[in-house]
Design an enzyme around this catalytic site. Sequence first.
Site, PDB file in Angstrom:
ATOM      1  NE  ARG A   1      -2.844   0.415   3.410  1.00 25.38           N
ATOM      2  CZ  ARG A   1      -2.080   0.601   4.490  1.00 25.38           C
ATOM      3  NH1 ARG A   1      -1.320   1.673   4.607  1.00 25.38           N
ATOM      4  NH2 ARG A   1      -2.078  -0.278   5.475  1.00 25.38           N
TER       5      ARG A   1
ATOM      6  CE1 TYR B   1     -17.146  10.365 -16.091  1.00 25.13           C
ATOM      7  CE2 TYR B   1     -16.344  10.654 -13.853  1.00 25.13           C
ATOM      8  CZ  TYR B   1     -16.829   9.847 -14.854  1.00 25.13           C
ATOM      9  OH  TYR B   1     -16.998   8.513 -14.615  1.00 25.13           O
TER      10      TYR B   1
ATOM     11  CG  ASP C   1     -10.318  15.231 -15.509  1.00 23.80           C
ATOM     12  OD1 ASP C   1      -9.628  14.590 -16.336  1.00 23.80           O
ATOM     13  OD2 ASP C   1     -11.321  14.749 -14.959  1.00 23.80           O
TER      14      ASP C   1
ATOM     15  CE  LYS D   1     -12.956   6.798 -18.209  1.00 24.66           C
ATOM     16  NZ  LYS D   1     -13.330   8.094 -17.642  1.00 24.66           N
TER      17      LYS D   1
HETATM   18  C1  LIG Z   1     -13.778   8.594 -16.384  1.00 26.20           C
HETATM   19  C2  LIG Z   1     -13.431   9.968 -15.974  1.00 26.20           C
HETATM   20  C3  LIG Z   1     -13.113  10.261 -14.635  1.00 26.20           C
HETATM   21  C4  LIG Z   1     -13.220   9.227 -13.518  1.00 26.20           C
HETATM   22  O1  LIG Z   1     -12.287   8.211 -13.642  1.00 26.20           O
HETATM   23  P1  LIG Z   1     -12.551   6.692 -13.181  1.00 26.20           P
HETATM   24  O2  LIG Z   1     -11.313   5.994 -13.572  1.00 26.20           O
HETATM   25  O3  LIG Z   1     -13.784   6.213 -13.884  1.00 26.20           O
HETATM   26  O4  LIG Z   1     -12.773   6.740 -11.698  1.00 26.20           O
HETATM   27  C5  LIG Z   1     -12.743  11.560 -14.338  1.00 26.20           C
HETATM   28  N1  LIG Z   1     -12.695  12.522 -15.281  1.00 26.20           N
HETATM   29  C6  LIG Z   1     -13.011  12.272 -16.566  1.00 26.20           C
HETATM   30  C7  LIG Z   1     -12.936  13.373 -17.562  1.00 26.20           C
HETATM   31  C8  LIG Z   1     -13.397  10.994 -16.953  1.00 26.20           C
HETATM   32  O5  LIG Z   1     -13.720  10.768 -18.230  1.00 26.20           O
END
Ligand SMILES: *Cc1c(COP(=O)(O)O)cnc(C)c1O
Length: 379
Positions: A49, A102, A174, A199
């Site tokens: 961890r 998001y 982000d 992603k």
């Molecule tokens: C999917 C997504 C998240 C969240 O990420 P997870 O891996 O699903 O927890 C945050 N910001 C954006 C722009 C996303 O597309």
Amino acid sequence: MSYGFETLAIHAGQEPDERTGAVIPPIFQTSTYAQDAVGAPRLGYEYSRSGNPTRDALQECLAALEGGRHGLTFASGLAAEDTLLRSALRPGDHVVIPDDAYGGTYRLFARVAQPWGVQFTPARLTDADAVRAAVTAQTKMIWVETPTNPLLGVADIAEIAEIAREVGAILVVDNTFASPYLQQPLALGADVVVHSTTKYVGGHSDVVGGALVVNDAELHEKAKFHQNAMGAVNGPFDAWLTLRGVKTLAVRMERHCDNAERVVEFLSGHPAVTQVLYPGLPEHANHDVAAKQMRRFGGMVSFRVGDLAKAERICNSTKVFTLAESLGGIESLIEHPGRMTHASVAGSALEVPADLVRLSVGIETLDDLLADLDNALSA
Ligand SMILES: *Cc1c(COP(=O)(O)O)cnc(C)c1O
């Protein structure tokens, strides 16, 4: 020595294994580590961890790709976000967030951070005056998502960085939609980059993960403390899969962009489509800003078709585009944000249009993608 993006993606944090020469970093699938004496762990590893060599390799690689000093990776993008909020904020603080954030980010602020005592104001980040107007005396953070999900709005990172500096707030970007290949927010003045590595970074729809990249040593220490104290870490195999995916980020993004540009061209000329949302279109409200801060315009395309029933019919009719949430993988996905990914913001200031369809354009054969969309649009 400063290496190019592709070289860093393949080599940063990924020296051949010292003991065996293994070219690819091993999956250190272990929870604990033998110590040479009481209080003398080898290389500082005590418990997975707190630290794991496979995770360290990924953290170092992502930091390098964002042009940052420190990377931290997590079990999901939202775990990364939550860890950041608890590291950087205290009850009583205020955050400005995008009015089309998001859905999961919005839910984290509305249902987790707010009950904890952190207030937030959604603002139209494409409008600097709106951002300034949303700032209060308690504002400690401005949260930017650009391009946004699913409306593909583009915020001017450098301009908002200036506002953040003026008001003494940290700027979080982000960068999930662009990926570090297309956009590097730290160089534009951001303090923290957030990723859902689920992603584009992972890129193969086979692993969920998240990351933070920061330059500031103090903020890194705090976030690293919380990474261990809260424990939302990614496992070694997940870190390894993400690292495997990121090696091809540059070539994947180029093809995602190529295909998306042609899909945009096709949709723009189709009579069933009333509007195409893509930062690469000259008529996009912030096309100039996108052109200034992004290398290309990405693989995400949204479009409107006039009403909910049509949008649903299209989403239900494609064959190559799979009807599914998520994005950024090699395969093309289609979805209805209002009923799927963004159902959690229904009725809020962030509600999305009912006739909106979102595409994550994959890297399959272009003609197959166009033919599939053509069929679905005339269904
Ligand atoms: C999917 C997504 C998240 C969240 O990420 P997870 O891996 O699903 O927890 C945050 N910001 C954006 C722009 C996303 O597309």
